[in-house]
Write an enzyme that holds these catalytic residues in place. Structure first.
Site, PDB file in Angstrom:
ATOM      1  CB  SER A  55      37.624  49.061  36.702  1.00  0.00           C
ATOM      2  OG  SER A  55      38.700  48.372  37.309  1.00  0.00           O
ATOM      3  CE  LYS A 102      38.768  44.760  35.378  1.00  0.00           C
ATOM      4  NZ  LYS A 102      38.322  46.173  35.208  1.00  0.00           N
TER       5      LYS A 102
END
Length: 202
Positions: A55, A102
């Site tokens: 990710s 993230k």
């Protein structure tokens, strides 16, 4: 002919000490880093973190071994575009023992809109729209959401996205992250050894 062989032999001998010196320096540097990390983690101001999944490509890769700074956010708030690690227990199906990593896109007071494959930021909910020029994502990669995204972040809320937008579970799907769940930010990447990096300006 004999003179050429002697010169070649001398060149080889000259290269050996340099090679040994370089290898010794790399070994010492690695040991220093590990010792430093050991004492830092013993002080409970950092913790190891293993990146799982894709990710955050191209910034971080599956299998990267990081040391996460747990101290900084006790004194300052996460900033836009910093990479953060957080607990996932607030996410449907998440657990307290699992972590995500993230990038912060919006901070408290910001309005974040995702439209036509682009991320639009209204800092402090102003009327000025900024289409983000995201150098950290793969060229040509669009930010797509299943549902329209238009959110104004409340106190202690952070909008986060993975850099690999096509392969990331993030705030597009489960909303903002509360600051209480944020653990810290990457301080150093220790492995793979050929990509060791200190994140001075995350």
């Amino acid at each position: 002919m004999e003179q050429q062989q002697q010169e070649h032999y001398q060149q080889i001998n000259q290269q050996k000490p340099n090679t040994f010196k370089n290898e010794s320096f790399e070994l010492i540097k690695t040991l220093i880093i590990f010792c430093m990390i050991y004492f830092v983690t013993k002080g409970f101001i950092a913790q190891p973190f293993l990146v799982k999944g894709r990710s955050m490509e191209q910034t971080l890769s599956d299998g990267d071994y990081l040391i996460v700074d747990q101290l900084t956010y006790n004194f300052t708030a996460p900033k836009r575009f910093e990479v953060v690690v957080f607990h996932t227990e607030f996410i449907p199906g998440g657990s307290g023992g699992e972590y995500y990593i993230k990038r912060v896109i919006g901070v408290p007071g910001d309005r974040v809109v995702i439209k036509e494959g682009k991320v639009i930021l209204y800092e402090n909910n102003s009327d000025t729209a900024t289409i983000l020029d995201e150098k950290y994502i793969i060229d040509g990669l669009k930010t797509i959401a299943k549902e329209p995204v238009d959110v104004v972040l409340q106190d202690n809320q952070y909008f986060v996205l993975g850099d690999n937008r096509g392969n990331s579970s993030d705030s597009r799907f489960w909303g903002p992250v509360d600051k209480s769940y944020i653990v810290g930010k990457p301080f150093i990447r220790l492995f793979p050894f050929n990509t060791i990096k200190v994140f001075l300006n995350n």
